[in-house]
Design an enzyme around this catalytic site. Structure first.
Site, PDB file in Angstrom:
ATOM      1  N   GLU A 201       2.748  -3.821 -42.720  1.00 47.20           N
ATOM      2  CA  GLU A 201       3.117  -2.487 -42.231  1.00 47.20           C
ATOM      3  C   GLU A 201       2.175  -1.437 -42.813  1.00 47.20           C
ATOM      4  OE1 GLU A 201       7.413  -1.994 -42.615  1.00 47.20           O
ATOM      5  OE2 GLU A 201       7.671  -3.117 -40.769  1.00 47.20           O
ATOM      6  N   GLU A 390       7.942 -10.013 -37.657  1.00 49.11           N
ATOM      7  CA  GLU A 390       9.245  -9.523 -38.148  1.00 49.11           C
ATOM      8  C   GLU A 390      10.049  -9.030 -36.958  1.00 49.11           C
ATOM      9  OE1 GLU A 390       9.519  -6.728 -41.384  1.00 49.11           O
ATOM     10  OE2 GLU A 390       7.740  -7.577 -42.342  1.00 49.11           O
TER      11      GLU A 390
HETATM   12  C1  BG6 Z   1       9.959  -4.053 -42.722  1.00 49.07           C
HETATM   13  C2  BG6 Z   1       9.379  -4.659 -43.951  1.00 49.07           C
HETATM   14  O1  BG6 Z   1       9.915  -2.669 -42.926  1.00 49.07           O
HETATM   15  O2  BG6 Z   1      11.281  -4.266 -42.381  1.00 49.07           O
HETATM   16  C3  BG6 Z   1      10.288  -5.624 -44.676  1.00 49.07           C
HETATM   17  O3  BG6 Z   1       8.126  -5.249 -43.728  1.00 49.07           O
HETATM   18  C4  BG6 Z   1      11.722  -5.147 -44.548  1.00 49.07           C
HETATM   19  O4  BG6 Z   1       9.839  -5.713 -45.983  1.00 49.07           O
HETATM   20  C5  BG6 Z   1      12.111  -5.176 -43.079  1.00 49.07           C
HETATM   21  O5  BG6 Z   1      12.622  -5.865 -45.310  1.00 49.07           O
HETATM   22  C6  BG6 Z   1      13.556  -4.840 -42.760  1.00 49.07           C
HETATM   23  O6  BG6 Z   1      13.901  -3.609 -43.328  1.00 49.07           O
HETATM   24  P1  BG6 Z   1      15.129  -3.473 -44.326  1.00 49.07           P
HETATM   25  O7  BG6 Z   1      15.031  -2.084 -44.814  1.00 49.07           O
HETATM   26  O8  BG6 Z   1      16.342  -3.727 -43.521  1.00 49.07           O
HETATM   27  O9  BG6 Z   1      14.911  -4.484 -45.375  1.00 49.07           O
END
Ligand code: BG6
Length: 495
Positions: A201, A390
């Site tokens: 990111e 992701e």
């Molecule tokens: C992304 C990141 O922002 O989203 C992860 O790359 C993160 O590290 C994921 O865990 C989900 O966000 P959150 O805040 O629910 O953990």
């Protein structure tokens, strides 16, 4: 269903949220190790424990709204709880966890190397052998199961020492420290790892907690220079990786912030374009095209910012064009030229309420069609293979009386997104090579520091205060995803 034969079905993790062992095996302190747990449902933020220039100890909210004052440094305070220290203890469970991933039939496993496990201070000359062996064993174990490791070189991990001694990424020397680290692991894991990503990111690396810079808001020159260094380091890393092994596939990783203008008022459309350029497109343009786009150069000029560059930098950016685009996608956001009314949450940032979409418990809009839109836009603009590294639903899971976890809500979320992915491949001709949903084994939330915000196919017994046996329990989604992989998505036909 028309997923390619060698489609990389898998899942994703990050060292600072999953690994634990924060000082074990010679690891040094990363800034993430100084960030406390928060509570997303009750709006309690995460903090960094910080010592100010005059010696006062305090805590500062972590995130885009706070600025780290000059001379302040983060530290670990024994009176606070830091979720990264144990996380869900992949450090001691890696064999068991990889066996679980293999049982699901994973073709790929995304994980990050923690820079401070290899170079504890960031500027060390000699790498920490114990850290190198740790990841080597993991890669070997993955390969015995036919699982392709997909490795992020930097997932929000900045060695604390680099912030303290050098002022973080604003300092050009950090580019060399990073590329020395990248070169070390490229050489060591040659033939074992083929898919790499430089910065997770990258479009969110903007503050002390991520890149160790101070006073970045009051002095935009500092932030712009730090971002420039990160992009330069990424390009240099791509070049080094290709020189070491021409088989290496080195991608970028961006949070795909899909935004919709609230109305068809041209002011809204323009405001939306503006936000998208700053938040997302700029990073894609530089890493996929090899130069700063004209809109960014003009913006820097307007702000009176002059980037300090060296003579061969422009060539370096061109030589460092990435092989593929990795991206995260969780939700879309609504923007407006005159924001008013209800708002929503979202990955790293929120937007205005979209009346057409449902939201998760944490207030993130759920928008599977948005994923198809994102895939189309990325493919049509850059014509580079795409990897979703992701995606997923953060939700509370309860253990039923029979000991099982019935996470149908998660299956529903993932299923709807996979169906849109398939349409992007079969109907739109998008070159999508992999899907790695987030937090395949439960891990700590980056945004809130909570454990109860879970994404995994595997439950880990750990709570928000760090209590729990760390036992692993496959959820209902575990068996569902296993079927999806086994049938290369065919099980979803007709849904
Ligand atoms: C992304 C990141 O922002 O989203 C992860 O790359 C993160 O590290 C994921 O865990 C989900 O966000 P959150 O805040 O629910 O953990």
């Amino acid at each position: 269903m028309s997923f390619p034969k060698h489609f990389l079905w898998g899942g994703a993790t990050a060292a600072n949220q999953y690994e634990g062992g924060y000082l074990s095996g010679g690891k040094g302190l990363a800034i993430t190790d100084t960030i406390t747990g928060g509570d997303g449902l009750n709006n309690i933020p995460r903090y960094m424990t910080v010592q100010l220039a005059d010696g006062t100890k305090t805590k500062l909210e972590r995130g885009f709204n706070t600025e780290m004052p000059a001379g302040a440094i983060a530290y670990v305070d024994p009176d606070y709880y830091y979720p990264s220290h144990v996380a869900t203890d992949f450090y001691h469970h890696w064999k068991e966890d990889i066996a679980l991933l293999a049982e699901m039939g994973f073709k790929a496993f995304r994980l990050s190397i923690n820079w401070t496990r290899i170079f504890p201070n960031g500027d060390d000359k000699i790498p920490n052998e114990e850290g190198l062996i740790f990841y080597e064993n993991i890669f070997k174990e993955c390969l015995t199961y036919g699982i392709e490791p997909v490795v992020t070189l930097n997932h929000f991990d900045c060695p604390l020492h680099l912030a303290t001694k050098y002022g973080g990424w604003e300092n050009r020397q950090v580019v060399d420290f990073f590329t020395h680290y990248a070169e070390t692991v490229f050489k060591r894991y040659k033939g074992k790892v083929k898919y790499w990503m430089t910065f997770n990111e990258i479009n969110f690396l903007r503050d002390y907690s991520m890149i160790g810079i101070t006073e970045e808001k009051s002095n935009p020159q500092r932030l712009a220079q730090a971002i420039y260094h990160v992009l330069l380091a990424s390009a240099k890393t791509v070049k080094i990786g290709h020189d070491i092994d021409s088989q290496n596939q080195i991608g970028m990783m961006v949070a795909y912030m899909l935004t919709y203008p609230q109305t068809c008022n041209p002011d809204d459309i323009w405001a939306d374009m503006d936000v998208s350029k700053d938040l997302r497109d700029f990073y894609l343009d530089v890493q996929c095209r090899g130069y700063y786009p004209s809109y960014k150069l003009k913006e820097l000029e307007r702000q009176g910012i002059t980037l300090l560059k060296e003579s061969d930098d422009d060539q370096l950016l061109l030589d460092g064009i990435v092989d593929y685009i990795g991206f995260s996608y969780y939700n879309s956001l609504v923007t407006s030229s005159a924001p008013e009314g209800d708002s929503t949450g979202g990955n790293q940032m929120g937007g205005l309420k979209n009346p057409y979409l449902e939201e998760t418990e944490w207030g993130w809009p759920i928008d599977p069609i948005g994923l198809r839109i994102a895939l189309n836009r990325l493919w049509n603009t850059y014509q580079k293979p795409l990897m979703i590294v992701e995606n997923g639903l953060g939700a509370k899971d309860d253990i039923a009386e029979d000991g099982h976890i019935y996470d149908d809500y998660r299956i529903d979320y993932l299923q709807k997104h996979i169906i849109e992915m398939e349409k992007a491949i079969s109907l739109d001709g998008v070159d999508l090579i992999g899907y790695m949903p987030w937090g395949c084994i439960d891990l700590v939330s980056a945004g809130t520091g909570e454990m109860r915000k879970r994404y995994g196919f595997v439950y880990v017994d750990m709570d928000d205060s760090g209590n729990g046996s760390l036992n692993r329990i496959p959820k209902k989604s575990f068996y569902w995803y296993k079927k999806v992989i086994e049938t290369n998505g065919e099980i979803l036909k007709g849904i």
